[in-house]
Enzyme design. Structure first.
Site, PDB file in Angstrom:
ATOM      1  N   ARG A   1       5.054  21.782  27.064  1.00  0.00           N
ATOM      2  CA  ARG A   1       4.145  21.525  28.186  1.00  0.00           C
ATOM      3  C   ARG A   1       4.273  22.614  29.244  1.00  0.00           C
ATOM      4  NH1 ARG A   1       3.568  15.258  29.427  1.00  0.00           N
ATOM      5  NH2 ARG A   1       2.081  16.159  30.858  1.00  0.00           N
TER       6      ARG A   1
ATOM      7  N   ASP B   1      12.866  21.073  40.204  1.00  0.00           N
ATOM      8  CA  ASP B   1      12.563  21.504  38.827  1.00  0.00           C
ATOM      9  C   ASP B   1      13.655  22.394  38.237  1.00  0.00           C
ATOM     10  OD1 ASP B   1      10.256  20.060  38.875  1.00  0.00           O
ATOM     11  OD2 ASP B   1       8.900  21.760  39.060  1.00  0.00           O
TER      12      ASP B   1
ATOM     13  N   ARG C   1       6.486   8.092  40.711  1.00  0.00           N
ATOM     14  CA  ARG C   1       5.478   9.068  41.137  1.00  0.00           C
ATOM     15  C   ARG C   1       4.158   8.411  41.567  1.00  0.00           C
ATOM     16  NH1 ARG C   1       6.054  14.227  37.162  1.00  0.00           N
ATOM     17  NH2 ARG C   1       5.342  15.415  38.930  1.00  0.00           N
TER      18      ARG C   1
ATOM     19  N   LYS D   1       2.863  27.518  35.740  1.00  0.00           N
ATOM     20  CA  LYS D   1       2.211  26.259  35.351  1.00  0.00           C
ATOM     21  C   LYS D   1       1.703  25.523  36.576  1.00  0.00           C
ATOM     22  CE  LYS D   1       4.752  22.374  34.454  1.00  0.00           C
ATOM     23  NZ  LYS D   1       4.245  21.222  35.232  1.00  0.00           N
ATOM     24  N   ASN D   2       2.564  25.374  37.570  1.00  0.00           N
ATOM     25  CA  ASN D   2       2.200  24.546  38.721  1.00  0.00           C
ATOM     26  C   ASN D   2       1.180  25.200  39.648  1.00  0.00           C
ATOM     27  OD1 ASN D   2       3.870  22.637  37.710  1.00  0.00           O
ATOM     28  ND2 ASN D   2       5.470  22.822  39.266  1.00  0.00           N
TER      29      ASN D   2
ATOM     30  N   CYS E   1       6.529   7.939  34.999  1.00  0.00           N
ATOM     31  CA  CYS E   1       6.916   8.887  33.959  1.00  0.00           C
ATOM     32  C   CYS E   1       8.431   8.963  33.904  1.00  0.00           C
ATOM     33  CB  CYS E   1       6.310  10.258  34.207  1.00  0.00           C
ATOM     34  SG  CYS E   1       7.048  11.093  35.593  1.00  0.00           S
TER      35      CYS E   1
HETATM   36  C1  UD1 Z   1       4.885  18.830  41.831  1.00  0.00           C
HETATM   37  C2  UD1 Z   1       5.190  19.681  40.626  1.00  0.00           C
HETATM   38  C3  UD1 Z   1       6.524  19.247  40.010  1.00  0.00           C
HETATM   39  C4  UD1 Z   1       7.624  19.281  41.067  1.00  0.00           C
HETATM   40  C5  UD1 Z   1       7.208  18.488  42.300  1.00  0.00           C
HETATM   41  C6  UD1 Z   1       8.203  18.609  43.440  1.00  0.00           C
HETATM   42  C7  UD1 Z   1       3.027  20.276  39.770  1.00  0.00           C
HETATM   43  C8  UD1 Z   1       2.023  20.120  38.679  1.00  0.00           C
HETATM   44  N1  UD1 Z   1       4.124  19.526  39.654  1.00  0.00           N
HETATM   45  O1  UD1 Z   1       4.750  17.490  41.384  1.00  0.00           O
HETATM   46  O2  UD1 Z   1       6.834  20.168  38.948  1.00  0.00           O
HETATM   47  O3  UD1 Z   1       8.789  18.716  40.519  1.00  0.00           O
HETATM   48  O4  UD1 Z   1       5.938  18.951  42.784  1.00  0.00           O
HETATM   49  O5  UD1 Z   1       8.427  19.923  43.776  1.00  0.00           O
HETATM   50  O6  UD1 Z   1       2.857  21.069  40.665  1.00  0.00           O
HETATM   51  N2  UD1 Z   1       5.175  10.885  46.330  1.00  0.00           N
HETATM   52  C9  UD1 Z   1       4.806   9.658  46.844  1.00  0.00           C
HETATM   53  N3  UD1 Z   1       3.472   9.398  47.027  1.00  0.00           N
HETATM   54  C10 UD1 Z   1       2.519  10.309  46.722  1.00  0.00           C
HETATM   55  C11 UD1 Z   1       2.893  11.557  46.203  1.00  0.00           C
HETATM   56  C12 UD1 Z   1       4.232  11.819  46.016  1.00  0.00           C
HETATM   57  O7  UD1 Z   1       5.654   8.808  47.118  1.00  0.00           O
HETATM   58  O8  UD1 Z   1       1.326  10.002  46.903  1.00  0.00           O
HETATM   59  C13 UD1 Z   1       6.600  11.161  46.081  1.00  0.00           C
HETATM   60  C14 UD1 Z   1       6.890  11.349  44.584  1.00  0.00           C
HETATM   61  O9  UD1 Z   1       7.085  10.114  43.939  1.00  0.00           O
HETATM   62  C15 UD1 Z   1       8.132  12.194  44.612  1.00  0.00           C
HETATM   63  C16 UD1 Z   1       7.933  13.065  45.853  1.00  0.00           C
HETATM   64  O10 UD1 Z   1       6.935  12.400  46.640  1.00  0.00           O
HETATM   65  O11 UD1 Z   1       9.268  11.375  44.775  1.00  0.00           O
HETATM   66  C17 UD1 Z   1       7.477  14.468  45.550  1.00  0.00           C
HETATM   67  O12 UD1 Z   1       6.311  14.435  44.782  1.00  0.00           O
HETATM   68  P1  UD1 Z   1       5.205  15.587  44.841  1.00  0.00           P
HETATM   69  O13 UD1 Z   1       5.656  16.663  45.752  1.00  0.00           O
HETATM   70  O14 UD1 Z   1       3.894  14.976  45.075  1.00  0.00           O
HETATM   71  O15 UD1 Z   1       5.284  16.133  43.347  1.00  0.00           O
HETATM   72  P2  UD1 Z   1       4.089  16.393  42.341  1.00  0.00           P
HETATM   73  O16 UD1 Z   1       2.948  17.018  43.056  1.00  0.00           O
HETATM   74  O17 UD1 Z   1       3.859  15.172  41.520  1.00  0.00           O
END
Ligand code: UD1
Length: 415
Positions: free
Chosen positions: A396, A304, A121, A22-23, A116
Site C-alpha cells: 500500500r 509513521d 480513526r 504517498k501521503n 482500522c
Molecule cells: C495521516 C496520514 C497517516 C499519519 C497521520 C498522522 C495520510 C493519508 N495519512 O492520517 O499516515 O499517520 O496523518 O500523522 O496522510 N482524529 C479524530 N477525529 C478526526 C480526525 C482525526 O479524532 O476527525 C484523530 C485520529 O483518530 C488520530 C489523530 O486524530 O488519533 C490524528 O489523525 P489524523 O492526523 O487525522 O491522521 P490521518 O489524516 O488519518
C-alpha cells in the site's frame, strides 16, 4: 495474500532513490477533481493506495491515464458524487475525496470508513468543519449524505491538528464563496505540497506550514502539471533498515528538512548521518545506543516512523522508552518483534524496550503498513530466514520494496 522470505544478516550498502510521497499524492489526486479539466501529476508512487484513489476518481467519472510515475486525470465531466462503499472501507484516506466532491458538486454520499488496525480513526473533525462551511449532513442506513447550495467561507478551529481534516477543509473551501480561516492546522510537508498544488491550479491558499491556513475562495480552477514531494516516511524507513543491519547507505531524491526529527534520533543512537541538498547519507558501524521517543504532530517525531524505530531500539544497547501520542493502537506489530526475540513491555501507549544483542528469524504477519515495515526491518537484521506474510499492507505504501532492498544487498524474495 503474499509473503516475503528474508534471510537476515547482510548489511544494507549502496544508494536508493526515494519515491514520491504517498501521503502527498493521495490528497493531491483527490484535489484534481476540483478542476473541470485535465491535471497532470508527476512523481506519483506506484503503490496500492494510489491505485485505490484512482479507482474512486474513475467511479465518479474521471478518465485516468498512467504512464510510469505520471498520472493524467481528466475530470471534465463527473457523473457521480458517491464514493463506492468497498473503496471507502478498503482505504481510510478515501474520506479525503469528500471535500473535493463537495467543492466541485456541492454533494457527496459515502459510508463511515470504520476502524482500522492502528485505531478507531473517527472523522468527527472533518464532518464538523463541513457543517461550518454550510453543508447539511444526514445519516441514512450507514450512509452519510452531504449537500449544500453553496459553500461559505468561515473560521474553523480544529480541536487537534488532524492531517486529513486540514486537507479536507482546504479542498472543500477552495471553490467556496469568501474566505476560510482554518486554525490549529496540521503542519506536515504534505499539507504544504497540497497548498502548492491547489495554487498551481489557480486557487488562493496561504499559510501551510504555520498554525493557520487562509483559503480565499475562487470561482474556478485551471489545468496544471505538478510534481509530488519525496516520501519522508519511505526515506526514514530505509535509514532505519540500514542502521538495523549496521550498513552504510545514501538515499537520493529526499528533502532532508522533512526528516530532521528522524535524523536527530538516528544521530542520538550513534549513527553517523550526513546531509546534502537532496540526499542523506547514513553509516552505522558503531554500537547503537538507546534513546527515548514521543510521537507528535509535525515537526515532532512522526507516528509513521514509530514502529521502525522500536525495531531499531530493540537491538541497541540499553533501555528505551517510546510513547505513541497520535494513534491509540499502534503497537500491534510488537508481538511479532517479541517472537523474534525482542524484549519489549507495553503499558498503554508506552513501549519499554530493553535492547537485546540480536534478533532471531521467525514467521510474522504484517497486519498494517508501518508495522509491516518494522517487521521487515527486524527480519533484515535477524539471524536466520524469516517469513513476513500479509505483505499487501506493505504494498500500500512502499514502491518496489523488494527491488530497492535487493539493490542494497538484502536477501529478500516475494512469494
Ligand atoms: C495521516 C496520514 C497517516 C499519519 C497521520 C498522522 C495520510 C493519508 N495519512 O492520517 O499516515 O499517520 O496523518 O500523522 O496522510 N482524529 C479524530 N477525529 C478526526 C480526525 C482525526 O479524532 O476527525 C484523530 C485520529 O483518530 C488520530 C489523530 O486524530 O488519533 C490524528 O489523525 P489524523 O492526523 O487525522 O491522521 P490521518 O489524516 O488519518
Amino acid at each position: 495474500m503474499g509473503y516475503y522470505i528474508i534471510e537476515g544478516g547482510p548489511k544494507l550498502i549502496g544508494e536508493v532513490d526515494i519515491s514520491g510521497s504517498k501521503n502527498a499524492a493521495l490528497p493531491i489526486i483527490a484535489a484534481s477533481i476540483l478542476n473541470k479539466g485535465i491535471t497532470v501529476i508527476e512523481n506519483v508512487p506506484n503503490i496500492r493506495d494510489v491505485k485505490m484513489m484512482c479507482s474512486i476518481l474513475e467511479a465518479v467519472g474521471c478518465a485516468i491515464t498512467r504512464d510510469n510515475g505520471k498520472i493524467i486525470i481528466d475530470a471534465t465531466d463527473l457523473q457521480s458524487s458517491e464514493i463506492p462503499e468497498k473503496l471507502m472501507h478498503e482505504m481510510r484516506s478515501s474520506v479525503i475525496i469528500v471535500g473535493a466532491l463537495l467543492g466541485r458538486m456541492h454533494e457527496c454520499k459515502f459510508t463511515y470508513p470504520g476502524g482500522c488496525e492502528i485505531g478507531a480513526r473517527p472523522i468527527n473533525l472533518h464532518l464538523e468543519a463541513f457543517k461550518q462551511l454550510g453543508v447539511e449532513l444526514c445519516e441514512d442506513n450507514g450512509f452519510i449524505n452531504c449537500k449544500c447550495n453553496k459553500l461559505n467561507g468561515t473560521e474553523i478551529v480544529l480541536d487537534f491538528p488532524s492531517v486529513g481534516a486540514t486537507e479536507n477543509i482546504m479542498l472543500a473551501s477552495t471553490l467556496a464563496e469568501g474566505t476560510t480561516y482554518i486554525k490549529n492546522v496540521a503542519r506536515e510537508p504534505e499539507i504544504k505540497n497540497l497548498q502548492d498544488f491547489l495554487n498551481s491550479m489557480g486557487a488562493s491558499v496561504h499559510g501551510a506550514g504555520s498554525n493557520t491556513i487562509v483559503v480565499n475562495g475562487v470561482p474556478k480552477l485551471h489545468d496544471c502539471t505538478f510534481s509530488i514531494i519525496p516520501d519522508r516516511i519511505e526515506a526514514g524507513t530505509y535509514l532505519c533498515m540500514a542502521a538495523a543491519t549496521k550498513g552504510e547507505i545514501k538515499i537520493n531524491h529526499v528533502n532532508p528538512e522533512h526528516i530532521s526529527s528522524i535524523i536527530h534520533k538516528l544521530k542520538q543512537i550513534n549513527c553517523k548521518v550526513g546531509i546534502s541538498k537532496e540526499a542523506v547519507f547514513l553509516r552505522a558501524n558503531k554500537e547503537l545506543i538507546s534513546t527515548n521517543i514521543k510521537t507528535m504532530p509535525y515537526p515532532g517525531f512522526p507516528t509513521d516512523m514509530q514502529s521502525q524505530f522500536v525495531t531499531l531500539l530493540s537491538i541497541t544497547n540499553g533501555t528505551s522508552i517510546v510513547v505513541e501520542n497520535i494513534f491509540e493502537n499502534r503497537f500491534k506489530y510488537v508481538n511479532g518483534l517479541i517472537k523474534m526475540g525482542a524484549n519489549i513491555t507495553l503499558e498503554g501507549r508506552t513501549a519499554i524496550i530493553q535492547g537485546v544483542k540480536e534478533l532471531s528469524a521467525a514467521n510474522v504477519e504484517a497486519k498494517e503498513l508501518r508495522g509491516g515495515a518494522a517487521l521487515v526491518t527486524a527480519a533484515l537484521a535477524a539471524k536466520g530466514v524469516s517469513m513476513v506474510s500479509e505483505i499487501e499492507y506493505l504494498e500500500r505504501g512502499y514502491e518496489n520494496l523488494v527491488e530497492k532492498l535487493t539493490i542494497l544487498g538484502a536477501k529478500i524474495t516475494k512469494q
